[in-house]
Design a protein around this motif. Structure first.
Motif, mmCIF file in Angstrom:
data_model
loop_
_atom_site.group_PDB
_atom_site.id
_atom_site.type_symbol
_atom_site.label_atom_id
_atom_site.label_comp_id
_atom_site.label_asym_id
_atom_site.label_seq_id
_atom_site.Cartn_x
_atom_site.Cartn_y
_atom_site.Cartn_z
ATOM 1 N N MET A 75 0.842 -1.195 0.000
ATOM 2 C CA MET A 75 0.000 0.000 0.000
ATOM 3 C C MET A 75 0.876 1.243 0.000
ATOM 4 O O MET A 75 1.922 1.282 0.649
ATOM 5 N N GLN A 76 0.455 2.248 -0.753
ATOM 6 C CA GLN A 76 1.205 3.497 -0.844
ATOM 7 C C GLN A 76 0.647 4.534 0.128
ATOM 8 O O GLN A 76 -0.571 4.674 0.275
ATOM 9 N N PHE A 77 1.559 5.259 0.750
ATOM 10 C CA PHE A 77 1.192 6.358 1.639
ATOM 11 C C PHE A 77 1.893 7.627 1.168
ATOM 12 O O PHE A 77 3.056 7.584 0.752
ATOM 13 N N GLY A 78 1.190 8.726 1.245
ATOM 14 C CA GLY A 78 1.798 9.977 0.818
ATOM 15 C C GLY A 78 0.991 11.167 1.267
ATOM 16 O O GLY A 78 0.080 11.066 2.102
ATOM 17 N N ILE A 79 1.334 12.299 0.701
ATOM 18 C CA ILE A 79 0.669 13.553 1.040
ATOM 19 C C ILE A 79 0.248 14.265 -0.240
ATOM 20 O O ILE A 79 0.818 14.046 -1.302
ATOM 21 N N PHE A 80 -0.774 15.094 -0.096
ATOM 22 C CA PHE A 80 -1.147 15.957 -1.215
ATOM 23 C C PHE A 80 -1.297 17.380 -0.701
ATOM 24 O O PHE A 80 -1.585 17.621 0.477
ATOM 25 N N THR A 81 -1.071 18.323 -1.590
ATOM 26 C CA THR A 81 -1.186 19.730 -1.241
ATOM 27 C C THR A 81 -2.151 20.410 -2.192
ATOM 28 O O THR A 81 -2.207 20.055 -3.377
ATOM 29 N N VAL A 82 -2.906 21.367 -1.674
ATOM 30 C CA VAL A 82 -3.747 22.186 -2.541
ATOM 31 C C VAL A 82 -3.075 23.516 -2.855
ATOM 32 O O VAL A 82 -3.554 24.279 -3.688
ATOM 33 N N GLY A 83 -1.961 23.807 -2.168
ATOM 34 C CA GLY A 83 -1.178 24.987 -2.487
ATOM 35 C C GLY A 83 -1.842 26.308 -2.157
ATOM 36 O O GLY A 83 -1.636 27.301 -2.854
ATOM 37 N N ASP A 84 -2.631 26.339 -1.087
ATOM 38 C CA ASP A 84 -3.295 27.575 -0.715
ATOM 39 C C ASP A 84 -2.324 28.542 -0.044
ATOM 40 O O ASP A 84 -1.424 28.149 0.683
ATOM 41 N N VAL A 85 -2.509 29.818 -0.300
ATOM 42 C CA VAL A 85 -1.786 30.883 0.398
ATOM 43 C C VAL A 85 -2.767 31.482 1.397
ATOM 44 O O VAL A 85 -3.658 32.244 1.034
ATOM 45 N N THR A 86 -2.608 31.102 2.652
ATOM 46 C CA THR A 86 -3.582 31.452 3.690
ATOM 47 C C THR A 86 -2.878 32.139 4.847
ATOM 48 O O THR A 86 -1.792 31.733 5.262
#
Length: 377
Positions: free
Chosen positions: A1-12
């Motif tokens: 199984m693969q594990f990772g992260i994702f980003t939406v790239g918000d500037v907050t």
């Protein structure tokens, strides 16, 4: 199984100090987060695609190409590639080029995008979102598998004798996930082609996620790609951790309360009770993530959102240390227990190439090949 992260790239803006990072700082932070993901032993880094403020990742292949040059093992993916507003020809060429540069460490997730004003910026109408997704992916699928394409559709000019360059690495197109939160037509599309289905269930209760995945699995089997249990499923999630769960809740609450996506709505406690969001100790993250299998079955990819809502880079990197050191090793071991032998791993370039070579050696055509396009009804 693969594990990772994702980003939406918000500037907050950071609600605890009122500071807003510059676009330059945010872009550099996303790169630092990807490098940290590989350092702590994660498998995947995925970036969204946005063309409107307050988001910065408007050119995923540029960012992923840069990260590819600085990593060795990390799979580089997207958490959205806008199949509706991007030209399929450009997608075919851009991601094949990235695939070559990254030596195959590339896959991508198709998505429609739900920001209405973006569509006319690229000459499209959001009311055509589903038909665009169906037609554009049918063309992309052909562009990666046929050396010469003759094509005619509704939303772009025809192609005659067209060859997309470069051709996919080793003749193996990047693996595609189709991402959708609420559209059964996209689950159907993923099943039709035998592709992966990614349900980014960060805003939805388990019952909804279960219905979407069961639809995809049943249709995957219907189209002859394998059994329902062999369908390729990915899930999203959100976590914030500290050694002590009370510290995690106290620290994360102002970010949650002011987040542009879910702030000023349900309380943190309500949201964690109803969605996959976990705010607490590493053990609590482990327990809740393991519970996803109860309604999603044995799935192949788990991505976490960790760098949003104005969280400072230092905090995100600390989160990744906890994820890589204390959470993912346990999840790998626990998800492997009692996993049926016939449930495949998430496809990689190496596994897809091996399958291609095996099919060539046996004279087989591989898994069921599809023609035409799935219904949008």
């Amino acid at each position: 199984m693969q594990f990772g992260i994702f980003t939406v790239g918000d500037v907050t803006t950071d609600p605890t100090n009122g500071r807003t990072p510059t676009e330059h700082e945010r872009i550099k932070a996303m790169v630092a987060i990807a490098l940290k993901a590989e350092e702590v032993g994660l498998d995947v880094f995925a970036t969204g695609e946005h063309h409107n403020p307050p988001f910065v990742p408007s050119s995923p292949t540029t960012m992923l190409g840069y990260i590819a040059a600085r990593t060795e093992r990390l799979i580089l993916s997207t958490s959205t590639t806008l199949i509706t507003t991007n030209d399929p020809v450009k997608i075919a060429e851009d991601y094949a080029m990235l695939q070559h540069l990254a030596d195959g460490r590339v896959d991508l997730m198709m998505g429609r995008g739900n920001t209405g004003p973006v569509y006319p910026w690229f000459g499209q109408d959001i009311r055509n979102g589903i038909p665009l997704a169906i037609e554009n992916y049918a063309l992309l699928h052909d562009l990666w598998r046929k050396d010469v394409v003759d094509w005619k559709g509704t939303f772009r000019s025809p192609l005659q004798g067209f060859t997309s360059t470069p051709r996919p690495l080793d003749g193996v197109p990047p693996f595609v996930w189709h991402g959708s939160i609420r559209s059964p037509e996209i689950a159907e599309q993923a099943a039709y082609y035998g592709d992966g289905f990614f349900h980014n269930n960060i805003f939805w209760p388990a019952e909804h996620t279960q219905r979407m995945i069961e639809l995809y699995r049943s249709r995957y089997a219907h189209y002859g790609h394998g059994t329902a249990e062999q369908a390729i499923v990915g899930l999203g999630g959100q976590v914030f951790m500290r050694k002590n769960s009370q510290d995690a809740v106290r620290e994360f609450r102002p970010y949650f309360d002011n987040a542009p996506v879910y702030g000023h709505g349900p309380s943190l406690e309500e949201f964690t009770a109803q969605t996959p969001l976990t705010v607490g100790s590493p053990q609590e993250v482990i327990e809740k993530t393991l519970s996803f299998r109860e309604y999603a079955g044995d799935y192949q990819r788990q991505l976490f959102l960790m760098d949003h809502a104005g969280l400072p880079l230092k905090t995100v990197l600390e989160q990744l240390d906890l994820l890589g050191e204390e959470v993912v090793p346990v999840l790998r071991a626990e998800f492997a227990k009692n996993r049926p032998a016939n449930v495949p791993d998430a496809p990689t370039h190496a596994s897809l190439l091996a399958r291609k070579d095996a099919d060539a050696g046996s004279g087989a055509d591989g898994a069921a090949e599809t023609t035409g396009t799935p219904s949008v009804a």
